[in-house]
Motif scaffolding. Sequence first.
Motif, PDB file in Angstrom:
ATOM      1  N   PRO A  15     -13.627  -4.954   4.919  1.00 29.21           N
ATOM      2  CA  PRO A  15     -12.538  -4.383   5.715  1.00 29.21           C
ATOM      3  C   PRO A  15     -11.153  -5.027   5.495  1.00 29.21           C
ATOM      4  N   ASP A  16     -11.356  -6.214   4.884  1.00 27.62           N
ATOM      5  CA  ASP A  16     -10.073  -7.028   4.563  1.00 27.62           C
ATOM      6  C   ASP A  16      -9.498  -6.782   3.073  1.00 27.62           C
ATOM      7  N   LEU A  17      -9.888  -5.671   2.631  1.00 24.46           N
ATOM      8  CA  LEU A  17      -9.664  -5.352   1.208  1.00 24.46           C
ATOM      9  C   LEU A  17      -8.057  -5.680   1.202  1.00 24.46           C
ATOM     10  N   TYR A  18      -7.735  -6.306  -0.022  1.00 25.16           N
ATOM     11  CA  TYR A  18      -6.051  -6.421  -0.262  1.00 25.16           C
ATOM     12  C   TYR A  18      -5.788  -5.098  -1.353  1.00 25.16           C
ATOM     13  N   LEU A  19      -5.074  -4.239  -0.978  1.00 22.13           N
ATOM     14  CA  LEU A  19      -4.816  -3.192  -1.975  1.00 22.13           C
ATOM     15  C   LEU A  19      -3.418  -3.410  -2.590  1.00 22.13           C
ATOM     16  N   TYR A  20      -3.157  -3.465  -3.985  1.00 24.78           N
ATOM     17  CA  TYR A  20      -2.046  -3.477  -4.494  1.00 24.78           C
ATOM     18  C   TYR A  20      -1.833  -2.299  -5.161  1.00 24.78           C
ATOM     19  N   ALA A  21      -0.949  -1.480  -4.932  1.00 26.03           N
ATOM     20  CA  ALA A  21      -0.440  -0.291  -5.600  1.00 26.03           C
ATOM     21  C   ALA A  21       0.625  -0.630  -6.539  1.00 26.03           C
ATOM     22  N   ASP A  22       0.427  -0.091  -7.702  1.00 25.20           N
ATOM     23  CA  ASP A  22       1.396  -0.475  -8.863  1.00 25.20           C
ATOM     24  C   ASP A  22       1.795   0.643  -9.715  1.00 25.20           C
ATOM     25  N   ALA A  23       2.941   0.640 -10.053  1.00 25.39           N
ATOM     26  CA  ALA A  23       3.467   1.959 -10.906  1.00 25.39           C
ATOM     27  C   ALA A  23       3.267   1.472 -12.503  1.00 25.39           C
ATOM     28  N   TRP A  24       2.838   1.885 -13.393  1.00 21.64           N
ATOM     29  CA  TRP A  24       2.841   1.770 -14.646  1.00 21.64           C
ATOM     30  C   TRP A  24       4.153   2.219 -15.322  1.00 21.64           C
ATOM     31  N   SER A  25       4.507   3.488 -14.595  1.00 16.52           N
ATOM     32  CA  SER A  25       5.826   4.085 -15.038  1.00 16.52           C
ATOM     33  C   SER A  25       6.397   4.931 -14.005  1.00 16.52           C
ATOM     34  N   PHE A  30       8.938  -8.292 -10.877  1.00 16.05           N
ATOM     35  CA  PHE A  30       9.470  -6.798 -10.133  1.00 16.05           C
ATOM     36  C   PHE A  30       8.517  -6.554  -9.189  1.00 16.05           C
ATOM     37  N   MET A  31       7.538  -7.359  -8.844  1.00 15.66           N
ATOM     38  CA  MET A  31       6.569  -6.751  -7.893  1.00 15.66           C
ATOM     39  C   MET A  31       7.127  -7.161  -6.492  1.00 15.66           C
ATOM     40  N   LEU A  32       7.054  -6.284  -5.631  1.00 15.63           N
ATOM     41  CA  LEU A  32       7.958  -6.155  -4.462  1.00 15.63           C
ATOM     42  C   LEU A  32       6.803  -6.319  -3.137  1.00 15.63           C
ATOM     43  N   LEU A  33       6.994  -7.484  -2.371  1.00 18.93           N
ATOM     44  CA  LEU A  33       6.200  -7.833  -1.389  1.00 18.93           C
ATOM     45  C   LEU A  33       6.739  -7.011  -0.221  1.00 18.93           C
ATOM     46  N   CYS A  34       5.914  -5.692   0.145  1.00 20.65           N
ATOM     47  CA  CYS A  34       6.213  -4.824   0.799  1.00 20.65           C
ATOM     48  C   CYS A  34       6.455  -5.068   2.544  1.00 20.65           C
ATOM     49  N   ASN A  35       7.470  -5.415   3.002  1.00 20.60           N
ATOM     50  CA  ASN A  35       7.517  -5.387   4.211  1.00 20.60           C
ATOM     51  C   ASN A  35       7.221  -4.211   5.245  1.00 20.60           C
ATOM     52  N   TYR A  36       7.640  -2.910   4.420  1.00 25.68           N
ATOM     53  CA  TYR A  36       7.057  -1.604   4.937  1.00 25.68           C
ATOM     54  C   TYR A  36       5.947  -1.518   5.047  1.00 25.68           C
ATOM     55  N   GLN A  41      -1.295   7.182   5.815  1.00 23.24           N
ATOM     56  CA  GLN A  41      -1.872   8.331   6.869  1.00 23.24           C
ATOM     57  C   GLN A  41      -3.271   8.541   6.845  1.00 23.24           C
ATOM     58  N   ARG A  42      -4.104   7.599   5.787  1.00 24.98           N
ATOM     59  CA  ARG A  42      -5.585   7.670   5.864  1.00 24.98           C
ATOM     60  C   ARG A  42      -6.017   6.447   6.422  1.00 24.98           C
ATOM     61  N   GLY A  43      -5.062   5.631   7.112  1.00 27.15           N
ATOM     62  CA  GLY A  43      -5.557   4.480   7.786  1.00 27.15           C
ATOM     63  C   GLY A  43      -5.724   3.444   6.605  1.00 27.15           C
ATOM     64  N   ILE A  44      -5.200   3.451   5.677  1.00 23.95           N
ATOM     65  CA  ILE A  44      -5.574   2.425   4.611  1.00 23.95           C
ATOM     66  C   ILE A  44      -3.983   1.588   4.489  1.00 23.95           C
ATOM     67  N   LYS A  45      -4.120   0.312   4.607  1.00 20.68           N
ATOM     68  CA  LYS A  45      -2.860  -0.596   4.408  1.00 20.68           C
ATOM     69  C   LYS A  45      -2.895  -0.861   2.949  1.00 20.68           C
ATOM     70  N   VAL A  46      -1.673  -0.800   2.176  1.00 18.01           N
ATOM     71  CA  VAL A  46      -1.145  -1.281   1.136  1.00 18.01           C
ATOM     72  C   VAL A  46      -0.577  -2.565   1.303  1.00 18.01           C
ATOM     73  N   SER A  47      -1.039  -3.494   0.654  1.00 16.28           N
ATOM     74  CA  SER A  47      -0.604  -4.959   0.957  1.00 16.28           C
ATOM     75  C   SER A  47       0.691  -5.319   0.060  1.00 16.28           C
ATOM     76  N   LEU A  48       0.537  -4.779  -1.181  1.00 12.10           N
ATOM     77  CA  LEU A  48       1.627  -5.333  -2.244  1.00 12.10           C
ATOM     78  C   LEU A  48       2.036  -4.042  -2.977  1.00 12.10           C
ATOM     79  N   LEU A  49       3.202  -3.794  -3.305  1.00  2.87           N
ATOM     80  CA  LEU A  49       3.658  -2.670  -4.212  1.00  2.87           C
ATOM     81  C   LEU A  49       4.521  -3.100  -5.065  1.00  2.87           C
ATOM     82  N   GLY A  50       4.185  -2.562  -6.542  1.00  2.00           N
ATOM     83  CA  GLY A  50       4.697  -2.966  -7.591  1.00  2.00           C
ATOM     84  C   GLY A  50       5.441  -1.844  -8.374  1.00  2.00           C
ATOM     85  N   ALA A  51       6.706  -1.931  -8.904  1.00  2.00           N
ATOM     86  CA  ALA A  51       7.480  -0.876  -9.354  1.00  2.00           C
ATOM     87  C   ALA A  51       7.399  -0.880 -11.065  1.00  2.00           C
TER      88      ALA A  51
END
Length: 210
Positions: A127-137, A200-206, A183-193
Amino acid sequence: MLASAATAVSGQVSYGGNLTFETTINIDASQQYQTMIGGGCSGAFGAACTTNTLSAASQQEVVKTLFDENIGGLSILRNLIGSSAGATILPTCPATPSGPFNYTSLNATNQDSCQLTLAQNALKYNPDLYLYADAWSAPGCFKTTGREAGGGFICGVRRSNCTYDWREAYANYLIEYVKLYQQRGIKVSLLGAYNEYAYFMLLCNYCGNN
């Protein structure tokens, strides 16, 4: 297990001929530097879909083996924010940064390369999964090359010489991906551009505050 006291290791390595290197490595286990938040895996580029040929029970067993704290114990999942045809939340680019941006939902698994399903199943075991969403392009229409693959820059950066500035549109594109997961109840912990560029990785306050 390293001892708390500092130790020194020395030795020689030969690389054929007369080349010999000697070095001493000092190890101080009491000195701490970076802190690891865990270990993980990625379902990018269709890897999350490879278990779909298995039975439902076998699929769950695979995910359990990876993420259950008493088995694999993985705690990080790295998602690809897709930008190629058939695997993006923006199937059709608008003509200008003013839009409209017709984002798709994540109901169709191919729009996210089965990664949503993998995340949902992983959360059952961690339940404490750390999800990192990263764009390759970024999507090709946001870039100087007009193509998703093959490099290029975001239109609007210095010396890009594009007709339009797509930087804000790209930021909104990344945030939209986060929203769809929320919207699916899943938190993204880190966002990469950008892929592989840690600065370039952005700690996502949002991500954390909404």
